[in-house]
Write an enzyme that holds these catalytic residues in place. Structure first.
Site, PDB file in Angstrom:
ATOM      1  N   THR A 197       0.817  -1.217   0.000  1.00 28.82           N
ATOM      2  CA  THR A 197       0.000   0.000   0.000  1.00 28.82           C
ATOM      3  C   THR A 197       0.849   1.265   0.000  1.00 28.82           C
ATOM      4  O   THR A 197       0.515   2.251  -0.667  1.00 28.82           O
ATOM      5  CB  THR A 197      -0.933   0.011   1.221  1.00 28.82           C
ATOM      6  OG1 THR A 197      -1.682  -1.197   1.245  1.00 28.82           O
ATOM      7  CG2 THR A 197      -1.886   1.185   1.176  1.00 28.82           C
ATOM      8  N   ASP A 230       8.842  -7.469   2.357  1.00 28.69           N
ATOM      9  CA  ASP A 230      10.095  -7.206   3.070  1.00 28.69           C
ATOM     10  C   ASP A 230      11.213  -8.108   2.548  1.00 28.69           C
ATOM     11  O   ASP A 230      12.368  -7.680   2.408  1.00 28.69           O
ATOM     12  CB  ASP A 230       9.907  -7.426   4.576  1.00 28.69           C
ATOM     13  CG  ASP A 230       8.957  -6.421   5.200  1.00 28.69           C
ATOM     14  OD1 ASP A 230       8.930  -5.268   4.736  1.00 28.69           O
ATOM     15  OD2 ASP A 230       8.241  -6.791   6.147  1.00 28.69           O
ATOM     16  N   ASP A 250       5.514   1.013  13.566  1.00 31.64           N
ATOM     17  CA  ASP A 250       4.576   1.271  14.658  1.00 31.64           C
ATOM     18  C   ASP A 250       4.874   0.241  15.743  1.00 31.64           C
ATOM     19  O   ASP A 250       4.467  -0.922  15.625  1.00 31.64           O
ATOM     20  CB  ASP A 250       3.139   1.133  14.170  1.00 31.64           C
ATOM     21  CG  ASP A 250       2.126   1.360  15.282  1.00 31.64           C
ATOM     22  OD1 ASP A 250       2.538   1.673  16.417  1.00 31.64           O
ATOM     23  OD2 ASP A 250       0.921   1.206  15.021  1.00 31.64           O
ATOM     24  N   ASP A 260       9.413 -11.294   9.216  1.00 30.21           N
ATOM     25  CA  ASP A 260       9.747 -10.655   7.943  1.00 30.21           C
ATOM     26  C   ASP A 260      10.475  -9.336   8.174  1.00 30.21           C
ATOM     27  O   ASP A 260      11.419  -8.989   7.445  1.00 30.21           O
ATOM     28  CB  ASP A 260       8.474 -10.406   7.128  1.00 30.21           C
ATOM     29  CG  ASP A 260       7.713 -11.690   6.847  1.00 30.21           C
ATOM     30  OD1 ASP A 260       8.143 -12.443   5.978  1.00 30.21           O
ATOM     31  OD2 ASP A 260       6.707 -11.923   7.531  1.00 30.21           O
TER      32      ASP A 260
END
Length: 298
Positions: A197, A230, A250, A260
């Site tokens: 995204t 990743d 986060d 990952d």
């Protein structure tokens, strides 16, 4: 992060394989960043055996303030985590340099993982590769008025390199704001890479700035992190096609794909002399601003 007016206080630790040899990462850091360290004159809080290694290589002279913490097995790393979160300006550290060997099991001990997590939470640089430590010291020394080190000029030439831009859901707006503010710098890279995204959002931003056609493929988007993005980026890091990774994490959300994330960080640490990972969201603006200034001197 906004650096304090006082002398910088830096926590320092290196895994054993990065300590002893004459060309170890620890030795390369102190000798390669000698000018920056002399300009900054930081206070160093050094965990046990790392300080022993500095002494054995005759690298501790010239530092006005150096504090020894216990060996890691005696709680030195745990104490360093406490200093990261300490609000007392006479005790807290401003950044942590932890030169991590990706195959050293101690780097995934709870205290090692907590050290990185608390640095992210408290907006303090966590520098786990030789390249990231050298770059951070160079940029901060330049900000303090030191002459840039010409020996590092090649690493600040972005035209032939890629940069990875990754952000967890809660950090995507922050990533877009940073990308817009520092668009000229990021546009100077040969290519930009992102997961899922984030890549789509950054391409929409580029279309707004550069035009629909010119900005369409500004970022090469990979799969989302949980689906393997990743790992796809990690391969390019290992092939030395991506030198810098801006990874806005986060730390407050449980992540099923933690393995990952660690894989990507481990890839960067495998090419420690080349790759830089920045996870300090608040300090990312300063980092990108200083990169722009440093690039202009090349």
């Amino acid at each position: 992060m906004n650096l304090p007016a006082r002398r910088l206080r830096i926590g320092l630790i290196a895994n054993r394989s990065h300590q002893d040899a004459a060309n170890s990462a620890l030795v390369q850091l102190f000798r390669g960043a000698k000018n920056a360290l002399q300009a900054l004159q930081p206070e160093l809080i050094v965990v046990g055996r790392t300080l022993d290694a500095l002494a054995s290589h005759d690298l501790i002279n010239g530092f006005p303030a150096m504090q020894r913490f216990p060996y890691g097995r005696e709680g030195g790393l745990m104490k360093l985590v406490s200093r990261v979160v300490d609000s007392d300006p006479e005790r807290t550290v401003d950044a942590v340099i932890y030169l991590i060997d990706p195959v050293d099991p101690s780097s995934i001990f709870p205290e090692a993982l907590a050290l990185k997590r608390q640095c992210v939470i408290h907006n303090k640089p966590f520098l786990s590769t030789l390249a990231s430590a050298r770059e951070w010291l160079e940029l901060e020394a330049m900000a303090a008025g030191a002459t840039p080190d010409a020996a590092l000029d090649a690493s600040f030439s972005f035209a032939g390199e890629g940069i990875a831009l990754i952000a967890h859901d809660a950090m995507k707006e922050r990533m877009l704001a940073l990308a817009e503010q520092h668009f000229e710098l990021l546009d100077g890279y040969a290519m930009r890479y992102a997961t899922g995204t984030t890549g789509g959002l950054l391409n929409k931003l580029a279309q707004k700035i550069k035009g629909e056609e010119a900005g369409r493929n500004w970022v090469r988007p990979f799969l989302s992190g949980p689906l393997g993005g990743d790992a796809q980026i990690a391969e390019l890091v290992l092939e030395r096609q991506i030198r810098r990774i801006l990874f806005l994490e986060d730390p407050h959300v449980a992540r099923q794909h933690e393995a990952d994330i660690q894989l990507l960080e481990r890839a960067a640490r495998t090419v420690s002399d080349f790759s830089t990972v920045i996870s300090d969201a608040q300090g990312a603006d300063r980092w990108l601003s200083l990169l722009t200034r440093r690039c202009a001197t090349c």
